[in-house]
Scaffold this motif. Structure first.
Motif, PDB file in Angstrom:
ATOM      1  N   ASN A  40       3.261  -9.810   8.396  1.00 43.83           N
ATOM      2  CA  ASN A  40       3.619  -9.861   6.971  1.00 43.83           C
ATOM      3  C   ASN A  40       3.723 -11.316   6.506  1.00 43.83           C
ATOM      4  O   ASN A  40       4.795 -11.865   6.287  1.00 43.83           O
ATOM      5  CB  ASN A  40       4.943  -9.118   6.739  1.00 43.83           C
ATOM      6  N   LEU A  61       7.393 -16.276   1.717  1.00 47.83           N
ATOM      7  CA  LEU A  61       8.496 -16.186   0.739  1.00 47.83           C
ATOM      8  C   LEU A  61       9.796 -16.708   1.349  1.00 47.83           C
ATOM      9  O   LEU A  61      10.478 -17.550   0.766  1.00 47.83           O
ATOM     10  CB  LEU A  61       8.675 -14.720   0.306  1.00 47.83           C
ATOM     11  N   LYS A 108       7.959 -14.324  -8.892  1.00 54.63           N
ATOM     12  CA  LYS A 108       9.232 -14.882  -8.391  1.00 54.63           C
ATOM     13  C   LYS A 108      10.384 -13.881  -8.462  1.00 54.63           C
ATOM     14  O   LYS A 108      11.551 -14.280  -8.444  1.00 54.63           O
ATOM     15  CB  LYS A 108       9.624 -16.162  -9.138  1.00 54.63           C
ATOM     16  N   ARG A 128       4.262 -11.853  -7.293  1.00 56.47           N
ATOM     17  CA  ARG A 128       3.950 -13.268  -7.570  1.00 56.47           C
ATOM     18  C   ARG A 128       4.543 -13.726  -8.903  1.00 56.47           C
ATOM     19  O   ARG A 128       4.024 -14.612  -9.553  1.00 56.47           O
ATOM     20  CB  ARG A 128       2.448 -13.553  -7.537  1.00 56.47           C
ATOM     21  N   LEU A 184      13.568  -5.451   1.357  1.00 56.74           N
ATOM     22  CA  LEU A 184      13.246  -6.145   0.108  1.00 56.74           C
ATOM     23  C   LEU A 184      11.891  -5.633  -0.342  1.00 56.74           C
ATOM     24  O   LEU A 184      10.947  -5.604   0.451  1.00 56.74           O
ATOM     25  CB  LEU A 184      13.179  -7.656   0.363  1.00 56.74           C
ATOM     26  N   ILE A 232       9.078  -5.276  -3.914  1.00 60.20           N
ATOM     27  CA  ILE A 232       8.738  -5.525  -5.318  1.00 60.20           C
ATOM     28  C   ILE A 232       7.564  -4.635  -5.695  1.00 60.20           C
ATOM     29  O   ILE A 232       6.591  -4.519  -4.929  1.00 60.20           O
ATOM     30  CB  ILE A 232       8.356  -7.015  -5.539  1.00 60.20           C
ATOM     31  N   ALA A 240      11.094 -11.489  -6.185  1.00 65.13           N
ATOM     32  CA  ALA A 240      11.727 -11.455  -4.858  1.00 65.13           C
ATOM     33  C   ALA A 240      12.564 -12.712  -4.640  1.00 65.13           C
ATOM     34  O   ALA A 240      13.666 -12.646  -4.085  1.00 65.13           O
ATOM     35  CB  ALA A 240      10.661 -11.326  -3.774  1.00 65.13           C
ATOM     36  N   SER A 241      12.056 -13.860  -5.088  1.00 65.50           N
ATOM     37  CA  SER A 241      12.824 -15.109  -4.936  1.00 65.50           C
ATOM     38  C   SER A 241      14.146 -15.003  -5.693  1.00 65.50           C
ATOM     39  O   SER A 241      15.199 -15.349  -5.159  1.00 65.50           O
ATOM     40  CB  SER A 241      12.022 -16.294  -5.484  1.00 65.50           C
TER      41      SER A 241
HETATM   42  C1  LIG Z   1       6.846  -9.916   0.065  1.00 65.86           C
HETATM   43  C2  LIG Z   1       7.277  -9.553  -1.350  1.00 65.86           C
HETATM   44  C3  LIG Z   1       8.711  -9.049  -1.345  1.00 65.86           C
HETATM   45  C4  LIG Z   1       7.157 -10.824  -2.251  1.00 65.86           C
HETATM   46  O1  LIG Z   1       7.628 -10.503  -3.552  1.00 65.86           O
HETATM   47  P1  LIG Z   1       7.213 -11.386  -4.829  1.00 65.86           P
HETATM   48  O2  LIG Z   1       8.160 -11.065  -5.950  1.00 65.86           O
HETATM   49  O3  LIG Z   1       5.765 -11.235  -5.100  1.00 65.86           O
HETATM   50  O4  LIG Z   1       7.489 -12.864  -4.281  1.00 65.86           O
HETATM   51  P2  LIG Z   1       7.685 -14.185  -5.150  1.00 65.86           P
HETATM   52  O5  LIG Z   1       6.880 -14.094  -6.421  1.00 65.86           O
HETATM   53  O6  LIG Z   1       9.128 -14.481  -5.301  1.00 65.86           O
HETATM   54  O7  LIG Z   1       6.989 -15.255  -4.176  1.00 65.86           O
HETATM   55  C5  LIG Z   1       7.574 -16.503  -3.851  1.00 65.86           C
HETATM   56  C6  LIG Z   1       6.661 -17.255  -2.907  1.00 65.86           C
HETATM   57  O8  LIG Z   1       6.459 -16.495  -1.696  1.00 65.86           O
HETATM   58  C7  LIG Z   1       5.089 -16.659  -1.250  1.00 65.86           C
HETATM   59  N1  LIG Z   1       4.349 -15.400  -1.406  1.00 65.86           N
HETATM   60  C8  LIG Z   1       4.765 -14.249  -1.963  1.00 65.86           C
HETATM   61  N2  LIG Z   1       3.802 -13.304  -1.893  1.00 65.86           N
HETATM   62  C9  LIG Z   1       2.742 -13.889  -1.287  1.00 65.86           C
HETATM   63  C10 LIG Z   1       1.448 -13.435  -0.925  1.00 65.86           C
HETATM   64  N3  LIG Z   1       1.029 -12.168  -1.181  1.00 65.86           N
HETATM   65  N4  LIG Z   1       0.616 -14.286  -0.287  1.00 65.86           N
HETATM   66  C11 LIG Z   1       0.997 -15.553  -0.009  1.00 65.86           C
HETATM   67  N5  LIG Z   1       2.227 -16.061  -0.342  1.00 65.86           N
HETATM   68  C12 LIG Z   1       3.083 -15.226  -0.967  1.00 65.86           C
HETATM   69  C13 LIG Z   1       4.497 -17.730  -2.151  1.00 65.86           C
HETATM   70  O9  LIG Z   1       4.815 -18.986  -1.588  1.00 65.86           O
HETATM   71  C14 LIG Z   1       5.271 -17.487  -3.447  1.00 65.86           C
HETATM   72  O10 LIG Z   1       5.281 -18.607  -4.312  1.00 65.86           O
HETATM   73  P3  LIG Z   1       3.998 -18.846  -5.299  1.00 65.86           P
HETATM   74  O11 LIG Z   1       3.700 -17.531  -5.976  1.00 65.86           O
HETATM   75  O12 LIG Z   1       4.492 -19.917  -6.250  1.00 65.86           O
HETATM   76  O13 LIG Z   1       2.861 -19.288  -4.410  1.00 65.86           O
HETATM   77  C15 LIG Z   1       6.321  -8.463  -1.970  1.00 65.86           C
HETATM   78  O14 LIG Z   1       4.981  -8.861  -1.739  1.00 65.86           O
HETATM   79  C16 LIG Z   1       6.528  -7.078  -1.405  1.00 65.86           C
HETATM   80  O15 LIG Z   1       7.318  -6.282  -1.941  1.00 65.86           O
HETATM   81  N6  LIG Z   1       5.808  -6.770  -0.300  1.00 65.86           N
HETATM   82  C17 LIG Z   1       5.906  -5.445   0.346  1.00 65.86           C
HETATM   83  C18 LIG Z   1       7.274  -5.219   0.989  1.00 65.86           C
HETATM   84  C19 LIG Z   1       7.636  -6.316   1.982  1.00 65.86           C
HETATM   85  O16 LIG Z   1       6.801  -6.845   2.694  1.00 65.86           O
HETATM   86  N7  LIG Z   1       8.944  -6.641   2.010  1.00 65.86           N
HETATM   87  C20 LIG Z   1       9.490  -7.640   2.903  1.00 65.86           C
HETATM   88  C21 LIG Z   1      10.069  -6.968   4.104  1.00 65.86           C
HETATM   89  S1  LIG Z   1      10.899  -8.124   5.131  1.00 65.86           S
END
Ligand SMILES: CC(C)(COP(=O)(O)OP(=O)(O)OC[C@H]1O[C@@H](n2cnc3c(N)ncnc32)[C@H](O)[C@@H]1OP(=O)(O)O)[C@@H](O)C(=O)NCCC(=O)NCCS
Length: 156
Positions: A111, A117, A82, A80, A72, A74, A84-85
């Motif tokens: 992570n 998330l 949503k 941030r 997964l 983004i 990924a959600s």
């Molecule tokens: C992890 C990842 C997929 C999150 O994607 P995203 O689209 O930013 O996530 P969302 O916006 O749907 O976040 C939903 C919730 O998850 C949590 N969250 C997401 N990113 C966060 C961060 N950097 N720090 C703390 N909480 C976080 C929060 O609770 C967030 O809700 P909020 O923004 O209302 O506080 C993204 O940071 C990413 O691509 N990271 C690198 C790749 C990775 O780690 N992939 C997962 C492998 S298992």
């Protein structure tokens, strides 16, 4: 932001590789994506913004009554929001409709963003594998979502 989600087709591979290289320090190769697209139990969903820019993807397996999330990511400047959600909920809904009743994944212990998330989507920490990841070395947290119906009730 308006996000459109669709299943990946082979002609989208160059865009997915560009995104994969931006997101991960040890990206999947083209062959790994092609291998996944060749498995009938493997799916890749892409998220695009209003302009059609690829902003995220999820890869998952649908195995009888279980869903396994493999990957997964983004785009950095789209985090941030949503996305990924939304992608994960769409994938969960897709698998639930096909008979999945539980979902699992492994994530690096360091992570914290991804763990938060997944917890926000109802996943619980259910196990641990020491030194599971290389480059850099890290432990894996195994997470499970046992109540998929509850999550789907809050999906858009
Ligand atoms: C992890 C990842 C997929 C999150 O994607 P995203 O689209 O930013 O996530 P969302 O916006 O749907 O976040 C939903 C919730 O998850 C949590 N969250 C997401 N990113 C966060 C961060 N950097 N720090 C703390 N909480 C976080 C929060 O609770 C967030 O809700 P909020 O923004 O209302 O506080 C993204 O940071 C990413 O691509 N990271 C690198 C790749 C990775 O780690 N992939 C997962 C492998 S298992």
């Amino acid at each position: 932001m308006e996000i459109t989600i669709s299943e990946m087709t082979p002609d989208e591979l160059p865009e997915v590789m560009e995104l994969e290289r931006e997101v991960f320090s040890w990206p999947w190769s083209e062959e790994m994506f092609m291998d996944e697209m060749g498995r009938d139990y493997s799916f890749i969903f892409l998220a695009r913004d209003e302009a059609g820019l690829l902003v995220g993807f999820i890869c998952f397996w649908m195995l009888i009554d279980e869903m396994h999330i493999l990957n997964l990511g983004i785009r950095k400047r789209y985090r941030r929001l949503k996305i990924a959600s939304k992608l994960t909920l769409e994938a969960l809904k897709f698998c639930y409709m096909r008979g999945a009743r539980a979902a699992t994944l492994e994530v690096r212990e360091k992570n914290k963003a991804a763990i938060k998330l997944y917890k926000s989507l109802g996943f619980e920490e259910a196990g641990f594998r020491r030194n599971y990841y290389e480059s850099p070395r890290d432990n894996a947290v195994i997470m499970w979502l046992y109540d998929m119906q509850w999550v789907l009730e809050k999906s858009p």
